[in-house]
Motif scaffolding. Structure first.
Motif, PDB file in Angstrom:
ATOM      1  N   ILE A 148      75.342  10.181 118.524  1.00  0.00           N
ATOM      2  CA  ILE A 148      76.541  10.343 117.729  1.00  0.00           C
ATOM      3  C   ILE A 148      76.280  11.189 116.492  1.00  0.00           C
ATOM      4  O   ILE A 148      77.118  11.979 116.069  1.00  0.00           O
ATOM      5  N   LEU A 149      75.072  11.060 115.920  1.00  0.00           N
ATOM      6  CA  LEU A 149      74.807  11.834 114.715  1.00  0.00           C
ATOM      7  C   LEU A 149      74.671  13.306 115.025  1.00  0.00           C
ATOM      8  O   LEU A 149      74.987  14.158 114.181  1.00  0.00           O
ATOM      9  N   MET A 184      78.036  14.733 114.905  1.00  0.00           N
ATOM     10  CA  MET A 184      78.474  14.990 113.527  1.00  0.00           C
ATOM     11  C   MET A 184      77.799  16.225 112.966  1.00  0.00           C
ATOM     12  O   MET A 184      78.433  17.072 112.329  1.00  0.00           O
ATOM     13  N   LEU A 222      70.120  18.881 108.209  1.00  0.00           N
ATOM     14  CA  LEU A 222      71.165  17.899 107.949  1.00  0.00           C
ATOM     15  C   LEU A 222      71.051  16.744 108.932  1.00  0.00           C
ATOM     16  O   LEU A 222      71.205  15.570 108.565  1.00  0.00           O
ATOM     17  N   VAL A 234      68.345  14.447 107.839  1.00  0.00           N
ATOM     18  CA  VAL A 234      68.717  13.676 106.653  1.00  0.00           C
ATOM     19  C   VAL A 234      69.660  12.545 107.020  1.00  0.00           C
ATOM     20  O   VAL A 234      69.524  11.422 106.531  1.00  0.00           O
ATOM     21  N   ILE A 235      70.655  12.815 107.897  1.00  0.00           N
ATOM     22  CA  ILE A 235      71.589  11.726 108.159  1.00  0.00           C
ATOM     23  C   ILE A 235      71.051  10.700 109.141  1.00  0.00           C
ATOM     24  O   ILE A 235      71.525   9.573 109.159  1.00  0.00           O
ATOM     25  N   SER A 236      70.061  11.086 109.955  1.00  0.00           N
ATOM     26  CA  SER A 236      69.615  10.050 110.889  1.00  0.00           C
ATOM     27  C   SER A 236      68.519   9.177 110.335  1.00  0.00           C
ATOM     28  O   SER A 236      68.323   8.062 110.813  1.00  0.00           O
ATOM     29  N   PHE A 237      67.797   9.658 109.312  1.00  0.00           N
ATOM     30  CA  PHE A 237      66.687   8.833 108.839  1.00  0.00           C
ATOM     31  C   PHE A 237      67.094   7.459 108.308  1.00  0.00           C
ATOM     32  O   PHE A 237      66.492   6.453 108.678  1.00  0.00           O
ATOM     33  N   PRO A 238      68.142   7.348 107.450  1.00  0.00           N
ATOM     34  CA  PRO A 238      68.484   6.011 106.957  1.00  0.00           C
ATOM     35  C   PRO A 238      68.884   5.057 108.073  1.00  0.00           C
ATOM     36  O   PRO A 238      68.558   3.871 108.035  1.00  0.00           O
ATOM     37  N   LEU A 239      69.603   5.594 109.097  1.00  0.00           N
ATOM     38  CA  LEU A 239      70.027   4.708 110.175  1.00  0.00           C
ATOM     39  C   LEU A 239      68.862   4.229 111.006  1.00  0.00           C
ATOM     40  O   LEU A 239      68.840   3.112 111.504  1.00  0.00           O
ATOM     41  N   LEU A 291      65.700   4.004 110.092  1.00  0.00           N
ATOM     42  CA  LEU A 291      64.554   3.417 109.396  1.00  0.00           C
ATOM     43  C   LEU A 291      64.242   1.980 109.815  1.00  0.00           C
ATOM     44  O   LEU A 291      63.082   1.670 110.095  1.00  0.00           O
ATOM     45  N   PRO A 292      65.228   1.074 109.935  1.00  0.00           N
ATOM     46  CA  PRO A 292      64.878  -0.281 110.370  1.00  0.00           C
ATOM     47  C   PRO A 292      64.213  -0.288 111.737  1.00  0.00           C
ATOM     48  O   PRO A 292      63.192  -0.954 111.939  1.00  0.00           O
ATOM     49  N   LEU A 306      60.629   0.984 111.465  1.00  0.00           N
ATOM     50  CA  LEU A 306      59.695   0.033 110.860  1.00  0.00           C
ATOM     51  C   LEU A 306      59.281  -1.033 111.871  1.00  0.00           C
ATOM     52  O   LEU A 306      58.097  -1.361 112.013  1.00  0.00           O
ATOM     53  N   ILE A 328      74.479  -0.111 117.955  1.00  0.00           N
ATOM     54  CA  ILE A 328      74.835   1.258 117.595  1.00  0.00           C
ATOM     55  C   ILE A 328      75.638   1.919 118.704  1.00  0.00           C
ATOM     56  O   ILE A 328      76.601   2.648 118.442  1.00  0.00           O
ATOM     57  N   ILE A 355      66.742   2.330 100.926  1.00  0.00           N
ATOM     58  CA  ILE A 355      67.560   2.670 102.091  1.00  0.00           C
ATOM     59  C   ILE A 355      68.977   2.997 101.651  1.00  0.00           C
ATOM     60  O   ILE A 355      69.596   3.951 102.127  1.00  0.00           O
ATOM     61  N   LEU A 408      69.035   6.408 100.297  1.00  0.00           N
ATOM     62  CA  LEU A 408      68.997   7.403 101.372  1.00  0.00           C
ATOM     63  C   LEU A 408      70.359   7.530 102.044  1.00  0.00           C
ATOM     64  O   LEU A 408      70.783   8.635 102.395  1.00  0.00           O
ATOM     65  N   ILE A 409      71.035   6.382 102.245  1.00  0.00           N
ATOM     66  CA  ILE A 409      72.344   6.429 102.892  1.00  0.00           C
ATOM     67  C   ILE A 409      73.318   7.225 102.032  1.00  0.00           C
ATOM     68  O   ILE A 409      74.067   8.071 102.529  1.00  0.00           O
ATOM     69  N   ALA A 437      72.469  10.916 102.261  1.00  0.00           N
ATOM     70  CA  ALA A 437      72.875  11.473 103.545  1.00  0.00           C
ATOM     71  C   ALA A 437      74.386  11.662 103.588  1.00  0.00           C
ATOM     72  O   ALA A 437      74.885  12.701 104.031  1.00  0.00           O
ATOM     73  N   ILE A 491      84.979  12.426 110.046  1.00  0.00           N
ATOM     74  CA  ILE A 491      83.555  12.426 110.369  1.00  0.00           C
ATOM     75  C   ILE A 491      82.784  11.626 109.327  1.00  0.00           C
ATOM     76  O   ILE A 491      81.928  10.790 109.651  1.00  0.00           O
ATOM     77  N   TYR A 534      80.612   8.093 109.656  1.00  0.00           N
ATOM     78  CA  TYR A 534      79.216   7.903 109.265  1.00  0.00           C
ATOM     79  C   TYR A 534      79.049   6.667 108.400  1.00  0.00           C
ATOM     80  O   TYR A 534      78.115   5.884 108.568  1.00  0.00           O
ATOM     81  N   LEU A 541      79.174   3.580 110.479  1.00  0.00           N
ATOM     82  CA  LEU A 541      77.931   3.417 111.233  1.00  0.00           C
ATOM     83  C   LEU A 541      76.843   2.816 110.341  1.00  0.00           C
ATOM     84  O   LEU A 541      76.119   1.892 110.743  1.00  0.00           O
ATOM     85  N   VAL A 564      74.223  -1.165 109.529  1.00  0.00           N
ATOM     86  CA  VAL A 564      72.795  -1.307 109.288  1.00  0.00           C
ATOM     87  C   VAL A 564      72.502  -1.961 107.952  1.00  0.00           C
ATOM     88  O   VAL A 564      71.632  -2.817 107.828  1.00  0.00           O
ATOM     89  N   PHE A 609      69.895  -5.303 106.066  1.00  0.00           N
ATOM     90  CA  PHE A 609      68.734  -5.098 105.224  1.00  0.00           C
ATOM     91  C   PHE A 609      68.881  -5.670 103.838  1.00  0.00           C
ATOM     92  O   PHE A 609      67.929  -6.143 103.250  1.00  0.00           O
TER      93      PHE A 609
END
Lengths: 219, 214, 77
Positions: A145-146, A149, A159, A162-167, A169-170, A173, A204, B112, B115-116, B119, B136, B140, B143, B147, B151
């Motif tokens: 999905i990202l 976008m 881009l 950047v937008i997928s890393f926060p999602l 991250l859990p 880890l 997700i 986190i 970061l969100i 982003a 869009i 985001y 979504l 998450v 956390f």
């Protein structure tokens, strides 16, 4: 259902017409593995470091590889035709299955190469494989999905990262710590983490199914 | 009746009471006064995220004028507050625990969140010319809403954390001295009012721009 | 809007950073030297934070008034 299969077949055919994306992704992953291994000159890493390196390689390979599925549509201007013919949910599911197959193939190549060059032996192969599959599924479900976008926003890879890393991250880890355990020992308690990864992916995917039509369909 | 304007009374009151009224903590002494700024900043970071998420949901379900822009305003305030929370927290950590950063579950969750926000703001900025930008970006945020709560709220209460148990603990009771609690309340109210006031100003500017464009 | 955000963040940042003098002391010393130099530092920090807040408040107040004026003008049209 038939739509999904048809879409999938079309995607696979287009992919094989120009397999550069697949080749680039695998080369990228192998290059990083080789680079790390050469520079470390054969000194063995502790299991945690091995797990961290493996997932960093997998994450960045995914960032490289999984974007093209939507940007290709935008570039070749086939996006409009797709939008007209097929419902948004079917497009999403077919892209998801394609991405999953793509990424599992990359993982199947990268993980053995990594283990070979890191010189480690995995003590709990079942846990290792299920973590790699679970984590891979999490990465793929968020990336699908990202990437849609990011494709709308110009298709830049930075881009997308950047937008997928926060999602992710859990999931990353959890995958890293479980992989480290699977390399070290034969414990079976960590299977909750694998369930967590699958549950995360399922959540997700469910949310993305609902949200996809808002991204895909423009007015 | 603009509630935000009450910040002009509450904030000086909060600052004065944080320094004069509040008692010294036992071991940390005067440096514990940063709690009256660190905790409310953290609260506002989370509040602005939740608010942005809710109006994104409303925008996707029902539509509405200017809602994505309001979410972006909330994110703008939120990112500053999150950065300040991390900063004040790390300064306090140096004081109390000896090192600037420990990757404690709470600290990780604030990073986190940062970061969100980053982003989201990048996505918003790069969709400048797209008419579908609102949908869009709202997608985001929704979504990430799936998450983030996990956390921020679940993990710190389940795993061992360096953060003290006084407010977030398994019994659900606030275990903090009464006088400190009162000052903390005033301070929390002051920062929430500051958030409301800033959002109010930004939203009014949005409306003015919209009217001027027509 | 960017200017407002930048100024607000700068002022809040300065307010946060002005706690720095307090961290010069170790915890144990602070508990014992209650009546001495510490209180001086405390008063200084309080004063600085108040000054920062007054600056921020003045700025926000000015913007608020300007916006209200524009809104009134728009309503009268």
């Amino acid at each position: 259902m038939a739509e999904i299969l048809r879409n999938l077949k079309k995607d696979i055919r287009v992919e094989f017409r120009n397999p550069s994306a697949l080749g680039t992704a695998i080369s990228f992953a192998c290059i990083i593995t080789l680079a790390v291994s050469i520079v470390s000159a054969g000194i063995p890493f502790p299991p945690m470091i091995q797990a961290i390196l493996l997932w960093i390689i997998l994450f960045f390979s995914a960032m490289n590889a999984l974007l093209h599925i939507f940007t290709r549509e935008e570039e070749e201007h086939t996006a409009l035709f797709l939008r007209l013919k097929i419902s948004a949910e079917s497009i999403y599911i077919s892209k998801l299955i394609f991405n999953a197959a793509f990424f599992f193939f990359i993982e199947a190549v990268v993980c053995p190469v990594f283990i070979f060059f890191a010189g480690s032996s995995v003590k709990n192969p079942l846990l290792f494989v299920s973590t790699v599959i679970g984590g891979g599924l999490a990465i793929v479900s968020a990336s699908t999905i990202l990437s849609a976008m990011a494709a709308k926003a110009g298709g830049k890879g930075t881009l997308f990262t950047v937008i997928s890393f926060p999602l992710l991250l859990p999931a990353l880890l959890v995958s890293i710590s479980t992989t480290a355990v699977s390399i070290e020992s034969q414990d079976f308690i960590e299977y909750n983490n694998v369930f967590f990864l699958f549950a995360f992916s399922a959540a997700i995917i469910a949310i993305s199914l609902l949200l996809f039509k808002y991204i895909w369909i423009e007015e | 009746m603009k509630i935000g304007r009450l910040v002009y009374i509450f904030m000086p009151a909060a600052i004065l009471s944080a320094f004069l009224l509040a008692p010294k903590a036992e071991i940390l002494g005067d440096s514990s006064r940063v709690i009256y700024f660190h905790v409310p900043l953290a609260m506002v970071s989370v509040i602005s995220f939740v608010y942005a998420g809710i109006i994104s949901l409303v925008y996707l379900l029902r539509g509405g004028a200017l809602l994505p822009e309001k979410a972006r305003n909330s994110a703008g305030i939120g990112i500053v507050c999150t950065a300040l929370t991390a900063l004040t927290g790390s300064l306090w950590a140096k004081m109390a625990w000896g090192s600037y950063w420990n990757w404690d579950p709470r600290e990780t969750s604030i990073i986190i969140l940062l970061l969100i926000y980053t982003a989201y703001l990048s996505l918003y900025a790069s969709l400048e010319n797209n008419t579908n930008r609102g949908k869009i970006c709202s997608a985001y945020l929704i979504l990430t809403m799936a998450v983030m709560p996990f956390f921020v709220f679940v993990i710190p209460r389940v795993y061992h954390s360096l953060h003290p148990d006084t407010i977030i603990n398994s019994e659900g009771v606030i275990k903090i001295e009464t006088s400190m609690r009162a000052v903390l309340l005033i301070s929390a109210a002051a920062f929430v009012l500051l958030y409301i006031y800033l959002m109010d100003i930004k939203n009014r500017l949005l409306n003015i721009e919209k009217v001027k464009h027509e | 809007m960017n200017k407002l955000k930048k100024t607000v963040s700068f002022l809040l940042l300065s307010a946060a950073l002005f706690f720095h003098p307090l961290f010069a002391d170790t915890p144990l010393e602070t508990a014992q030297n209650e009546e001495s130099a510490d209180n001086g530092a405390l008063w200084n920090v309080l004063l600085i934070v108040l000054v920062v807040w007054l600056g921020l408040a003045a700025y926000l107040f000015r913007i608020d008034r300007k916006i209200s004026k524009i809104e009134r003008e728009l309503h009268e049209e």
